[in-house]
Design a protein around this motif. Structure first.
Motif, PDB file in Angstrom:
ATOM      1  N   TRP A  41      39.018  26.687   4.012  1.00  0.00           N
ATOM      2  CA  TRP A  41      37.571  26.885   4.110  1.00  0.00           C
ATOM      3  C   TRP A  41      37.214  27.922   5.172  1.00  0.00           C
ATOM      4  CZ3 TRP A  41      33.756  24.951   1.048  1.00  0.00           C
ATOM      5  CH2 TRP A  41      34.052  23.846   0.234  1.00  0.00           C
ATOM      6  N   MET A  42      36.208  28.718   4.859  1.00  0.00           N
ATOM      7  CA  MET A  42      35.547  29.549   5.861  1.00  0.00           C
ATOM      8  C   MET A  42      34.513  28.697   6.596  1.00  0.00           C
ATOM      9  SD  MET A  42      36.667  32.701   5.813  1.00  0.00           S
ATOM     10  CE  MET A  42      35.295  33.680   6.449  1.00  0.00           C
ATOM     11  N   PRO A  43      34.206  28.992   7.863  1.00  0.00           N
ATOM     12  CA  PRO A  43      33.142  28.254   8.552  1.00  0.00           C
ATOM     13  C   PRO A  43      31.829  28.314   7.758  1.00  0.00           C
ATOM     14  CG  PRO A  43      34.359  29.601  10.111  1.00  0.00           C
ATOM     15  CD  PRO A  43      34.838  29.997   8.738  1.00  0.00           C
ATOM     16  N   GLY A  44      31.086  27.205   7.779  1.00  0.00           N
ATOM     17  CA  GLY A  44      29.827  27.133   7.059  1.00  0.00           C
ATOM     18  C   GLY A  44      29.927  26.493   5.700  1.00  0.00           C
ATOM     19  N   GLY A  45      31.141  26.392   5.147  1.00  0.00           N
ATOM     20  CA  GLY A  45      31.331  25.685   3.889  1.00  0.00           C
ATOM     21  C   GLY A  45      30.781  26.383   2.661  1.00  0.00           C
ATOM     22  N   GLU A  46      30.560  27.704   2.729  1.00  0.00           N
ATOM     23  CA  GLU A  46      30.041  28.434   1.582  1.00  0.00           C
ATOM     24  C   GLU A  46      31.127  29.158   0.797  1.00  0.00           C
ATOM     25  OE1 GLU A  46      27.025  28.238   0.404  1.00  0.00           O
ATOM     26  OE2 GLU A  46      26.431  26.903   2.043  1.00  0.00           O
ATOM     27  N   ALA A  47      32.338  29.203   1.332  1.00  0.00           N
ATOM     28  CA  ALA A  47      33.420  29.925   0.656  1.00  0.00           C
ATOM     29  C   ALA A  47      34.768  29.394   1.124  1.00  0.00           C
ATOM     30  CB  ALA A  47      33.320  31.430   0.930  1.00  0.00           C
ATOM     31  N   PHE A  48      35.781  29.555   0.270  1.00  0.00           N
ATOM     32  CA  PHE A  48      37.142  29.186   0.660  1.00  0.00           C
ATOM     33  C   PHE A  48      38.144  30.072  -0.069  1.00  0.00           C
ATOM     34  CE2 PHE A  48      35.921  26.129  -2.725  1.00  0.00           C
ATOM     35  CZ  PHE A  48      36.887  26.396  -3.687  1.00  0.00           C
ATOM     36  N   TYR A  49      39.304  30.219   0.552  1.00  0.00           N
ATOM     37  CA  TYR A  49      40.450  30.854  -0.081  1.00  0.00           C
ATOM     38  C   TYR A  49      41.256  29.773  -0.790  1.00  0.00           C
ATOM     39  CZ  TYR A  49      39.442  34.810   3.034  1.00  0.00           C
ATOM     40  OH  TYR A  49      38.846  35.847   3.699  1.00  0.00           O
ATOM     41  N   VAL A  86      46.582  29.503  14.975  1.00  0.00           N
ATOM     42  CA  VAL A  86      45.846  30.049  16.118  1.00  0.00           C
ATOM     43  C   VAL A  86      45.079  28.910  16.774  1.00  0.00           C
ATOM     44  CG1 VAL A  86      44.142  31.709  16.914  1.00  0.00           C
ATOM     45  CG2 VAL A  86      45.678  32.305  15.035  1.00  0.00           C
ATOM     46  N   GLY A  87      45.392  28.645  18.025  1.00  0.00           N
ATOM     47  CA  GLY A  87      44.809  27.513  18.732  1.00  0.00           C
ATOM     48  C   GLY A  87      43.436  27.808  19.306  1.00  0.00           C
ATOM     49  N   ARG A  88      42.821  26.742  19.822  1.00  0.00           N
ATOM     50  CA  ARG A  88      41.505  26.900  20.457  1.00  0.00           C
ATOM     51  C   ARG A  88      41.583  27.739  21.719  1.00  0.00           C
ATOM     52  NH1 ARG A  88      41.942  21.748  18.361  1.00  0.00           N
ATOM     53  NH2 ARG A  88      43.022  21.059  20.240  1.00  0.00           N
ATOM     54  N   ASP A  89      42.792  27.858  22.281  1.00  0.00           N
ATOM     55  CA  ASP A  89      42.965  28.665  23.489  1.00  0.00           C
ATOM     56  C   ASP A  89      43.179  30.144  23.175  1.00  0.00           C
ATOM     57  OD1 ASP A  89      45.475  28.576  22.358  1.00  0.00           O
ATOM     58  OD2 ASP A  89      46.445  27.536  24.027  1.00  0.00           O
ATOM     59  N   GLY A  90      43.137  30.516  21.887  1.00  0.00           N
ATOM     60  CA  GLY A  90      43.290  31.912  21.502  1.00  0.00           C
ATOM     61  C   GLY A  90      44.729  32.345  21.302  1.00  0.00           C
ATOM     62  N   ARG A  91      45.691  31.510  21.696  1.00  0.00           N
ATOM     63  CA  ARG A  91      47.094  31.853  21.484  1.00  0.00           C
ATOM     64  C   ARG A  91      47.494  31.548  20.042  1.00  0.00           C
ATOM     65  NH1 ARG A  91      51.045  29.594  26.123  1.00  0.00           N
ATOM     66  NH2 ARG A  91      50.315  27.580  25.360  1.00  0.00           N
ATOM     67  N   TYR A  98      52.169  30.563  -2.789  1.00  0.00           N
ATOM     68  CA  TYR A  98      51.419  31.143  -1.673  1.00  0.00           C
ATOM     69  C   TYR A  98      50.794  30.042  -0.828  1.00  0.00           C
ATOM     70  CZ  TYR A  98      51.943  35.424  -4.340  1.00  0.00           C
ATOM     71  OH  TYR A  98      52.479  36.491  -5.018  1.00  0.00           O
ATOM     72  N   GLY A  99      50.793  30.289   0.479  1.00  0.00           N
ATOM     73  CA  GLY A  99      50.055  29.447   1.410  1.00  0.00           C
ATOM     74  C   GLY A  99      48.919  30.247   1.999  1.00  0.00           C
ATOM     75  N   VAL A 100      47.854  29.567   2.385  1.00  0.00           N
ATOM     76  CA  VAL A 100      46.708  30.260   2.963  1.00  0.00           C
ATOM     77  C   VAL A 100      46.005  29.325   3.943  1.00  0.00           C
ATOM     78  CG1 VAL A 100      45.241  29.577   1.006  1.00  0.00           C
ATOM     79  CG2 VAL A 100      44.599  31.538   2.408  1.00  0.00           C
ATOM     80  N   SER A 101      45.591  29.860   5.091  1.00  0.00           N
ATOM     81  CA  SER A 101      44.865  29.055   6.080  1.00  0.00           C
ATOM     82  C   SER A 101      43.914  29.963   6.850  1.00  0.00           C
ATOM     83  CB  SER A 101      45.828  28.353   7.043  1.00  0.00           C
ATOM     84  OG  SER A 101      46.564  29.297   7.796  1.00  0.00           O
ATOM     85  N   VAL A 102      42.865  29.345   7.408  1.00  0.00           N
ATOM     86  CA  VAL A 102      41.866  30.046   8.227  1.00  0.00           C
ATOM     87  C   VAL A 102      41.733  29.294   9.543  1.00  0.00           C
ATOM     88  CG1 VAL A 102      39.432  30.703   8.434  1.00  0.00           C
ATOM     89  CG2 VAL A 102      40.613  30.949   6.240  1.00  0.00           C
ATOM     90  N   SER A 103      41.757  30.013  10.647  1.00  0.00           N
ATOM     91  CA  SER A 103      41.668  29.383  11.963  1.00  0.00           C
ATOM     92  C   SER A 103      40.338  28.656  12.129  1.00  0.00           C
ATOM     93  CB  SER A 103      41.844  30.422  13.073  1.00  0.00           C
ATOM     94  OG  SER A 103      40.827  31.414  12.996  1.00  0.00           O
ATOM     95  N   ARG A 104      40.305  27.733  13.075  1.00  0.00           N
ATOM     96  CA  ARG A 104      39.117  26.911  13.297  1.00  0.00           C
ATOM     97  C   ARG A 104      37.866  27.758  13.532  1.00  0.00           C
ATOM     98  NH1 ARG A 104      36.210  22.365  12.474  1.00  0.00           N
ATOM     99  NH2 ARG A 104      34.708  22.079  14.143  1.00  0.00           N
ATOM    100  N   ASP A 105      38.003  28.862  14.245  1.00  0.00           N
ATOM    101  CA  ASP A 105      36.836  29.701  14.524  1.00  0.00           C
ATOM    102  C   ASP A 105      36.512  30.668  13.392  1.00  0.00           C
ATOM    103  OD1 ASP A 105      38.840  31.592  14.705  1.00  0.00           O
ATOM    104  OD2 ASP A 105      38.546  32.012  16.834  1.00  0.00           O
ATOM    105  N   GLY A 106      37.330  30.671  12.337  1.00  0.00           N
ATOM    106  CA  GLY A 106      37.061  31.510  11.183  1.00  0.00           C
ATOM    107  C   GLY A 106      37.492  32.951  11.332  1.00  0.00           C
TER     108      GLY A 106
END
Length: 690
Positions: free
Chosen positions: A176-184, A286-291, A231-239
């Motif tokens: 999911w992308m942030p906002g819940g309007e789109a996803f991969y 990608v963590g909340r700390d940016g690493r 295929y695998g696909v993911s989006v970081s928490r901050d999008g």
């Protein structure tokens, strides 16, 4: 016993020359399930199985006990999103687990109940993924066991569908992308857009926007690549960060790309190569700390965890946070950062037994261990996406139904969070891990489960898998407990080809080394006999899928060693396996008959091709499922006919067939019946009194 009168099955004179070797295939006609001759043969096999089962004692007692043990129900770990939590639970009376949510005010609601959708029990919930805010839910359903998932989207608050159906989504991840309007997500090309017979392949990564036609989705990745790619696909928490991975079939290696979609565009992500053409598996987070945390077995067969900056993700920048352990396999991790000293939790398996350690998040220094309920298996460790000091994980062992445990990093304590809703009493059972030596001197381990204090040879079931890097770890099993409570011994062997000792262990049992798996299995049987646990006339073997190949090879290589065999959803014709089901995705594990060297490996152990006339084969029961779209039931049909023709003994060779179920999930009552039938068969042919 007298020789069983088997249904007539003609033997055709089909012989092909493959790479200079003459290969006979007398039962190729059984590959066609729709031919009148195959249907007539199957109907006769159905009657033969039912008649034999009716003659055996103990089925109702096994059935009642397995059903009682399954009344424990089941519960899954929570997934937290935006103040809501989502989890699966099955009560004692339910045929399928139900997906629930708990709203921020504490109200619990059922979101998806497969039985409410389809009272026949044939609909299964294959996967689900809430959006990042917990407002929408993508979920996938299939029918009749075919695993051909259709994707839908639900508004969590109202429970109404807001999108779908989207077909051709088998095994699709949803990011999911942030906002819940789109996803991969991943979707196969339509059948009319690919060569005939390849409709199960040709996946692509797309971006879907809620409320728009799926056929208008934006193609993101996959054009022109290998047809069997997953295929695998993911989006970081901050999008911000999109990760795409690709692996050829089930290969133990992948290519990985990363895109900053804030700097480029969600529709046209500028993907940067992180790993390509490397013989290793790597995952990015990608963590909340940016690493960026890199979970990889590159240069580390037991896996390690590295860190780097996502803006410079190349291999040269990776720094070990958790180096490879010489004995334990790294399996999972979670970050708890709402603490004065943020910590990393690391999940490990040490000779198939799970543990969790605590580390300093910045340096990786080990600070301690997470208390766990016992020596068993731990499921995925999860934390709140927005951060926190708590983590959740599932735990099970041979006598404990799955529970959910909560770890509090502030106190260092683990407490019971949720348990299966049913109540069941389990008899006293002892599990001990035993090391033994395989044919080539390799040390292999097995778990021996029995009533404590009993000695002397007993009816025993030996089970194994040995493939695809899959680990067999301790877990609650109604079938195992019913067998052991009846006085039998149950043994699980951790063979090469599995993942119990890391990727090197896996590769020691794949491709040209596949015979190691069978040798490990035979050695386990010989050790059980030599140490007085059982005798050849009291030893049964069982396995399913790749484990069905295992026991198929075992019974054709060493028919003298085993009294009974249960071979479920098996691969058995290894010369033609790539032509059916998902076979072409497995040639990275087994090899391809199109390649001379690899054909030689396959033909040498292919159970169908190793049947020898005049051999007294053990009592054998094949169990197959007509809606199985992974492993075609034709494998079992062909070997069943071959063994019925060839055996010189009086032990039955039987086929048990089910309709409207497949390779994976099924209703509980169908599982109970299958367990009762197979346990009854093995008890009768190993001398276990029930």
């Amino acid at each position: 016993m007298t020789r069983t009168p088997y249904p007539p099955a003609r033997r055709d004179d089909i012989v092909e020359e493959i790479h200079g070797i003459r290969v006979a295939d007398p039962y190729r006609w059984l590959e066609d399930p729709e031919s009148p001759e195959t249907k007539e043969w199957l109907a006769a096999e159905d009657d033969l199985f039912r008649d034999h089962l009716a003659s055996l004692p103990g089925r109702e007692r096994f059935r009642a006990r397995v059903a009682e043990l399954l009344r424990s129900g089941a519960v899954g770990a929570p997934a937290w999103r935006g103040g809501r939590r989502f989890f699966m639970r099955r009560t004692a009376e339910q045929e399928h687990a139900v997906l629930y949510t708990v709203d921020p005010d504490g109200t619990e609601r059922a979101l998806i109940d497969p039985m409410a959708i389809d009272a026949s029990g044939l609909t299964t919930l294959d996967s689900w993924q809430p959006d990042k805010e917990g407002r929408r839910l993508a979920y996938q359903l299939s029918e009749g066991g075919d695993e051909e998932s259709t994707l839908y989207v639900m508004d969590v608050e109202s429970g109404e569908r807001v999108d779908g159906p989207i077909d051709r989504c088998r095994y699709s991840p949803v990011a999911w992308m942030p906002g819940g309007e789109a996803f991969y997500y991943v979707r196969r090309l339509p059948a009319d857009a690919v060569p005939e017979g390849e409709s199960q392949y040709h996946r692509r990564v797309y971006l879907h926007r809620i409320g728009t036609p799926a056929d208008d989705d934006v193609l993101i990745f996959g054009d022109g690549m290998e047809k069997t790619n997953y295929y695998g696909v993911s989006v970081s928490r901050d999008g911000r960060w999109l990760t795409v991975s690709a692996s050829r079939g089930t290969a133990p290696r992948n290519d990985v790309w990363l895109a900053d979609i804030a700097a480029s565009s969600p529709d046209r992500p500028a993907l940067v190569t992180v790993q390509e053409g490397i013989d290793a598996q790597t995952g990015l987070y990608v963590g909340r700390d940016g690493r960026m945390y890199v979970f990889t077995d590159r240069d580390a067969p037991r896996a390690r965890l590295c860190v780097t900056d996502p803006t410079t993700p190349s291999y040269e920048t990776w720094r070990d946070l958790l180096p490879e352990d010489p004995e334990a396999v790294l399996s999972d991790f979670a970050i708890l950062d709402d603490l004065d000293r943020p910590v990393l939790l690391a999940g490990w398996t040490r000779h198939a037994i799970s543990e969790i350690t605590v580390h300093d998040l910045a340096t990786g220094e080990k600070l301690g261990e997470v208390p766990t309920p016992g020596l068993g298996s731990i499921g995925g460790i999860s934390e709140r996406p927005e951060g926190g000091h708590e983590a959740w994980f599932t735990y099970t062992d041979n006598t404990t139904p799955t529970t959910v445990q909560r770890y509090d990093a502030r106190t260092g304590e683990t407490t019971l969070w949720a348990k299966a809703p049913g109540s069941v009493e389990v008899g006293e059972v002892e599990a001990r891990q035993v090391a033994y030596t395989s044919r080539d001197g390799t040390t292999v381990r097995m778990l021996v489960i029995a009533k404590p204090g009993e000695h002397g040879p007993r009816p025993t079931i030996l089970n194994g898998y040995g493939g695809f890097g899959i680990s067999l770890t301790p877990g609650y099993s109604a079938s195992i407990l019913a067998w052991v409570e009846a006085g039998g011994v149950y043994v699980v062997a951790n063979l090469r080809g599995g993942g119990e000792e890391g990727e090197e262990w896996h590769r020691a049992g794949m491709l040209g080394s596949k015979q190691n798996v069978f040798d490990d299995f035979h050695a386990a049987a010989e050790h059980l006999i030599a140490t007085g646990v059982t005798t050849p006339d009291r030893l049964a073997i069982s396995g399913g899928s790749n484990g069905g190949l295992l026991v198929g090879a075992a019974l054709t290589q060493r028919p003298d060693l085993y009294a009974a065999v249960v071979c479920s959803a098996p691969l058995l014709d290894m010369v033609r396996y790539e032509k059916f089901g998902l076979g072409a995705t497995w040639n990275v594990e087994y090899g391809s008959a199109d390649v001379p060297e690899e054909f030689a490996w396959l033909h040498a152990y292919s159970p169908y091709h190793q049947v020898r006339e005049g051999t007294a084969y053990p009592a054998t029961l094949f169990t197959v499922f007509d809606s199985d779209t992974r492993v075609d039931p034709l494998h079992a049909r062909k070997l069943c006919a071959a063994l019925q023709h060839a055996t010189s003994g009086d032990k039955p060779i039987l086929l048990r067939r089910e309709t409207e179920v497949g390779h994976g999930a099924r209703a509980v009552s169908r599982s109970v019946d299958l367990s009762a039938d197979t346990l009854t068969f093995m008890a009768a042919h190993t001398g276990l009194s029930v």
